[in-house]
Design a protein around this motif. Structure first.
Motif, PDB file in Angstrom:
ATOM      1  N   ARG A  39      -0.095  58.510   5.218  1.00  0.00           N
ATOM      2  CA  ARG A  39      -1.419  57.910   5.017  1.00  0.00           C
ATOM      3  C   ARG A  39      -2.491  58.808   5.626  1.00  0.00           C
ATOM      4  NH1 ARG A  39      -5.834  56.508   7.909  1.00  0.00           N
ATOM      5  NH2 ARG A  39      -4.522  55.623   9.535  1.00  0.00           N
ATOM      6  N   ASP A  40      -2.615  58.817   6.955  1.00  0.00           N
ATOM      7  CA  ASP A  40      -3.687  59.610   7.567  1.00  0.00           C
ATOM      8  C   ASP A  40      -3.493  61.093   7.249  1.00  0.00           C
ATOM      9  OD1 ASP A  40      -6.035  59.627   8.935  1.00  0.00           O
ATOM     10  OD2 ASP A  40      -5.230  59.011  10.862  1.00  0.00           O
ATOM     11  N   LEU A 102      -2.224  50.453   5.081  1.00  0.00           N
ATOM     12  CA  LEU A 102      -3.584  50.339   5.621  1.00  0.00           C
ATOM     13  C   LEU A 102      -4.499  49.683   4.591  1.00  0.00           C
ATOM     14  CD1 LEU A 102      -5.462  51.299   8.018  1.00  0.00           C
ATOM     15  CD2 LEU A 102      -6.094  53.184   6.529  1.00  0.00           C
ATOM     16  N   HIS A 126      -1.967  46.597   8.014  1.00  0.00           N
ATOM     17  CA  HIS A 126      -2.862  47.220   9.003  1.00  0.00           C
ATOM     18  C   HIS A 126      -4.303  47.111   8.513  1.00  0.00           C
ATOM     19  CE1 HIS A 126      -3.966  51.303  11.168  1.00  0.00           C
ATOM     20  NE2 HIS A 126      -4.696  50.290  11.576  1.00  0.00           N
ATOM     21  N   TYR A 128      -8.396  47.411   9.205  1.00  0.00           N
ATOM     22  CA  TYR A 128      -9.318  48.116  10.093  1.00  0.00           C
ATOM     23  C   TYR A 128     -10.760  47.933   9.631  1.00  0.00           C
ATOM     24  CZ  TYR A 128     -10.382  51.916   6.816  1.00  0.00           C
ATOM     25  OH  TYR A 128     -10.829  52.642   5.741  1.00  0.00           O
ATOM     26  N   SER A 177      -7.054  47.548  13.733  1.00  0.00           N
ATOM     27  CA  SER A 177      -7.680  48.708  14.401  1.00  0.00           C
ATOM     28  C   SER A 177      -9.185  48.560  14.400  1.00  0.00           C
ATOM     29  CB  SER A 177      -7.372  50.010  13.650  1.00  0.00           C
ATOM     30  OG  SER A 177      -6.047  50.378  13.752  1.00  0.00           O
ATOM     31  N   GLU A 179     -11.679  50.606  14.245  1.00  0.00           N
ATOM     32  CA  GLU A 179     -11.797  52.054  14.000  1.00  0.00           C
ATOM     33  C   GLU A 179     -12.964  52.613  14.811  1.00  0.00           C
ATOM     34  OE1 GLU A 179     -13.849  54.262  11.530  1.00  0.00           O
ATOM     35  OE2 GLU A 179     -12.238  55.038  10.249  1.00  0.00           O
ATOM     36  N   SER A 180     -12.854  53.836  15.242  1.00  0.00           N
ATOM     37  CA  SER A 180     -13.810  54.500  16.144  1.00  0.00           C
ATOM     38  C   SER A 180     -13.867  53.795  17.510  1.00  0.00           C
ATOM     39  CB  SER A 180     -15.210  54.633  15.534  1.00  0.00           C
ATOM     40  OG  SER A 180     -15.753  53.366  15.214  1.00  0.00           O
ATOM     41  N   ASN A 211      -4.223  48.457  17.491  1.00  0.00           N
ATOM     42  CA  ASN A 211      -4.276  49.921  17.495  1.00  0.00           C
ATOM     43  C   ASN A 211      -5.671  50.340  17.944  1.00  0.00           C
ATOM     44  OD1 ASN A 211      -3.016  52.452  16.784  1.00  0.00           O
ATOM     45  ND2 ASN A 211      -4.351  52.527  14.986  1.00  0.00           N
ATOM     46  N   PRO A 213      -7.863  53.343  18.153  1.00  0.00           N
ATOM     47  CA  PRO A 213      -7.916  54.753  17.766  1.00  0.00           C
ATOM     48  C   PRO A 213      -9.004  55.584  18.448  1.00  0.00           C
ATOM     49  CG  PRO A 213      -8.696  53.347  15.970  1.00  0.00           C
ATOM     50  CD  PRO A 213      -8.307  52.438  17.088  1.00  0.00           C
ATOM     51  N   THR A 215     -10.576  57.811  16.986  1.00  0.00           N
ATOM     52  CA  THR A 215     -10.820  58.246  15.600  1.00  0.00           C
ATOM     53  C   THR A 215     -11.434  59.639  15.572  1.00  0.00           C
ATOM     54  OG1 THR A 215     -11.149  55.951  15.020  1.00  0.00           O
ATOM     55  CG2 THR A 215     -11.990  57.584  13.457  1.00  0.00           C
ATOM     56  N   HIS A 246      -3.771  55.922  18.762  1.00  0.00           N
ATOM     57  CA  HIS A 246      -3.890  56.701  17.517  1.00  0.00           C
ATOM     58  C   HIS A 246      -4.955  57.747  17.809  1.00  0.00           C
ATOM     59  CE1 HIS A 246      -4.242  56.930  12.929  1.00  0.00           C
ATOM     60  NE2 HIS A 246      -5.300  57.609  13.361  1.00  0.00           N
ATOM     61  N   HIS A 248      -6.872  61.525  17.540  1.00  0.00           N
ATOM     62  CA  HIS A 248      -7.138  62.742  16.761  1.00  0.00           C
ATOM     63  C   HIS A 248      -7.420  63.859  17.757  1.00  0.00           C
ATOM     64  CE1 HIS A 248      -7.142  61.390  12.496  1.00  0.00           C
ATOM     65  NE2 HIS A 248      -7.192  60.200  13.082  1.00  0.00           N
TER      66      HIS A 248
HETATM   67  O1  KIV Z   1      -8.388  57.523  12.949  1.00  0.00           O
HETATM   68  C1  KIV Z   1      -8.498  56.319  12.711  1.00  0.00           C
HETATM   69  O2  KIV Z   1      -9.277  55.584  13.329  1.00  0.00           O
HETATM   70  C2  KIV Z   1      -7.679  55.754  11.645  1.00  0.00           C
HETATM   71  C3  KIV Z   1      -7.723  54.264  11.534  1.00  0.00           C
HETATM   72  C4  KIV Z   1      -7.675  53.804  10.153  1.00  0.00           C
HETATM   73  C5  KIV Z   1      -6.625  53.710  12.377  1.00  0.00           C
HETATM   74  O3  KIV Z   1      -6.969  56.461  10.997  1.00  0.00           O
END
Ligand code: KIV
Ligand code: ZN
Length: 557
Positions: A39-40, A102, A126, A128, A177, A179-180, A211, A213, A215, A246, A248
């Motif tokens: 996915r990601d 997702l 999931h 978000y 999630s 997100e961010s 979760n 993240p 992000t 999660h 990055h």
């Molecule tokens: O990086 C991120 O925040 C994501 C979310 C969808 C979990 O990939």
């Protein structure tokens, strides 16, 4: 770049957490792992994977031991939807693997997502939505309350549809999630997460996954750890929540953020093989698992053949793993530098000795783990270029061809090989090094070339008769001594070579069986004090030694 970056950028504010616990904790067990490669990782590819490529990577992930795999965003495209259906209808999902999908907090997308899961045994849905101030302001133009309502509505749309899947025998677990998250105020992250919990009503027996993240990495990893510890401490019903990380890698510290986040109390980690993912990538899950392993913690994932895994990954994604990539890169177990090679060689020898007696843990200089544990070969460890010293040259000759140069001869041949490699301006193979050795020692026929040699001994005194060619003319040689070599030295000295004596002699066999060759090394000492090594090869040990004498004499000039 700006001379005053503070006019444009600012550090992410620290979290107020004076009683933080994570800095004095250590990791003692692995987290729950979830791969988000399909996915990601897939979302980040210029050309996303097709169904066949996703399928191949899915099976590779299963083989590594992943029990939770995010297989895609089924409402995003027909390919993504078709992939779900292929996995489910063709029975590709092992019973102990849960597939995760997702979806955004939109009812049409949630509906399509549920359709894609019909017939699956175990799924994680999931949900978000983005929560940071910048996302709220720029993307949605909504207040915190309105953003929270998006999450709550999405959670409810999912909740309403669970009975449909459950009726068909699907075990549904839920994940949310914000997100961010790492750029969101922790108080608001808690508020929105608890609002989703109010809808889903998780229990310790049926926990939901929260979760959190990173992000976009906006802060140092200690700040992320503080955010995670703050959430773990302040969240209501912590025992009904599996806290998931999660990260990055925008600031290059995705792995550090994950590891500190685990110390801060998280239970689960999402990431991808070799860190594929948006921008600078997702967390490299291989590295974190191997980091556990090198601290003696069984990670629950198996990477016994990292080369094969890398090859599948590169074929499926079209990405490449850099040569310096932790654990997986082509060069990460390789030393070119002479002093490193020397230390590794000694460390490996000690390891072999101690390990055979089960006496110690791995502690080889410059190698964090035994390359063999991830399917790498010791032969890759030491490679030779102009930075390498005698140790590397000797190691390759020995490991690849069984040629065991005497220590003192290594000191002579090492610099000669090094000059030749330097002139070539590139790395050399073991075969090329052997070629250099052969040309320098074995194949020398100038000025002397042996044609024939015979020696007899009576009462410890040996007489030799030999013929050799010198400058195109045949020369008969005779001499006496307490052995064939001594007799030959006597004969050569009598024939007018510079006076010398044998200072060192060693021989070894090169291969076994009837074709066995003997390799002899001889060091001569000349009257002026200089020493020279020579080497000779023959099926006959005595002749190998005689050739080695001539090799040394020829090299003395
Ligand atoms: O990086 C991120 O925040 C994501 C979310 C969808 C979990 O990939
Ligand atoms: Zn992500």
């Amino acid at each position: 770049m700006l001379s005053n970056p503070s006019s444009k950028y600012r550090a992410y504010p620290p979290i107020h957490l004076p009683a933080r616990q994570w800095p004095s904790r250590t990791l003692t067990k692995p987290p729950i792992w979830c791969s988000v490669d399909l996915r990601d990782g897939n979302q980040a590819l210029a050309v996303p994977m097709n169904v066949a490529q996703k399928l191949e990577l899915f099976h590779a992930l299963v083989k590594c031991g992943f029990k939770e795999i995010e297989i895609g965003f089924p409402a995003a495209s027909n390919t993504e939807f078709a992939f779900n259906r292929t996995l489910i209808e063709r029975g590709h999902i092992p019973d102990d693997v849960t597939v995760q999908v997702l979806v955004q907090a939109r009812e049409d997308l949630i509906e399509r997502t549920f359709e894609s899961l019909v017939g699956a045994k175990k799924v994680i849905i999931h949900l978000y939505n983005s929560t940071s101030p910048a996302q709220r302001r720029v993307v949605f133009g909504k207040s915190k309350d309105e953003i929270r309502d998006i999450a709550v509505r999405g959670a409810q749309w999912i909740q309403d549809r669970i009975p449909r899947l459950a009726k068909g025998g699907t075990d549904v677990r839920l994940q949310y999630s914000p997100e961010s998250f790492s750029a969101t105020e922790v108080e608001f992250a808690k508020e929105i997460s608890e609002a989703v919990m109010d809808v889903w009503q998780p229990t310790p027996q049926r926990p939901m996954i929260l979760n959190l993240p990173d992000t976009v990495e906006v802060a140092m990893p200690n700040v992320y750890a503080d955010q995670i510890e703050w959430m773990c401490t302040n969240l209501r019903n912590r025992d009904s929540i599996i806290v998931s990380l999660h990260t990055h890698n925008d600031r290059g510290t995705g792995i550090a953020a994950t590891e500190l986040g685990l110390l801060a109390g998280a239970d689960r980690v999402e990431g991808t093989l070799f860190g594929n993912g948006e921008r600078t990538g997702n967390l490299d899950i291989v590295a974190v698992a191997m980091n556990c392993y090198m601290h003696g913690i069984a990670p629950g994932l198996v990477f016994s053949d990292l080369n094969a895994l890398r090859e599948i990954y590169e074929r499926c994604t079209g990405m490449t793993v850099p040569a310096r990539h932790p654990y997986s890169g082509e060069l990460v177990f390789t030393a070119f530098s002479g002093s490193h090679q020397d230390a590794i060689k000694k460390g490996l020898a000690e390891w072999e000795e101690k390990n055979s007696k089960s006496e110690s843990c791995w502690d080889v200089p410059y190698l964090t783990i035994d390359p063999a544990d991830v399917g790498r070969e010791y032969r890759e460890v030491i490679r030779v270029n102009s930075q390498s010293g005698k140790g590397g040259v000797a190691y390759l000759l020995e490991s690849e061809f069984g040629i065991e140069l005497p220590k003192d001869m290594q000191r002579e041949f090492g610099p000669l090989a090094n000059d030749a490699v330097d002139a070539l301006g590139r790395e050399v193979t073991a075969a090329e090094l052997k070629g250099m050795f052969w040309r320098e020692y074995i194949e020398r026929t100038e000025p002397w070339e042996l044609i024939h040699f015979h020696a007899d001994g009576v009462d410890g005194t040996f007489s030799c008769r030999a013929s050799a060619r010198k400058a195109g003319a045949d020369v008969a040689l005779t001499g006496q001594g307490n052995g064939p070599i001594a007799a030959f030295v006597h004969a050569l000295n009598a024939a007018g070579t510079p006076k010398f004596e044998v200072a060192n002699y060693r021989e070894q066999s090169l291969s076994s069986g009837t074709e066995a060759s003997a390799l002899a090394f001889i060091q001569i000492k000349l009257a002026d004090g200089r020493t020279k090594w020579g080497a000779g090869v023959d099926t006959n040990v005595e002749l190998a030694a005689i050739k080695a004498v001539l090799s040394a004499v020829n090299r003395a000039g």
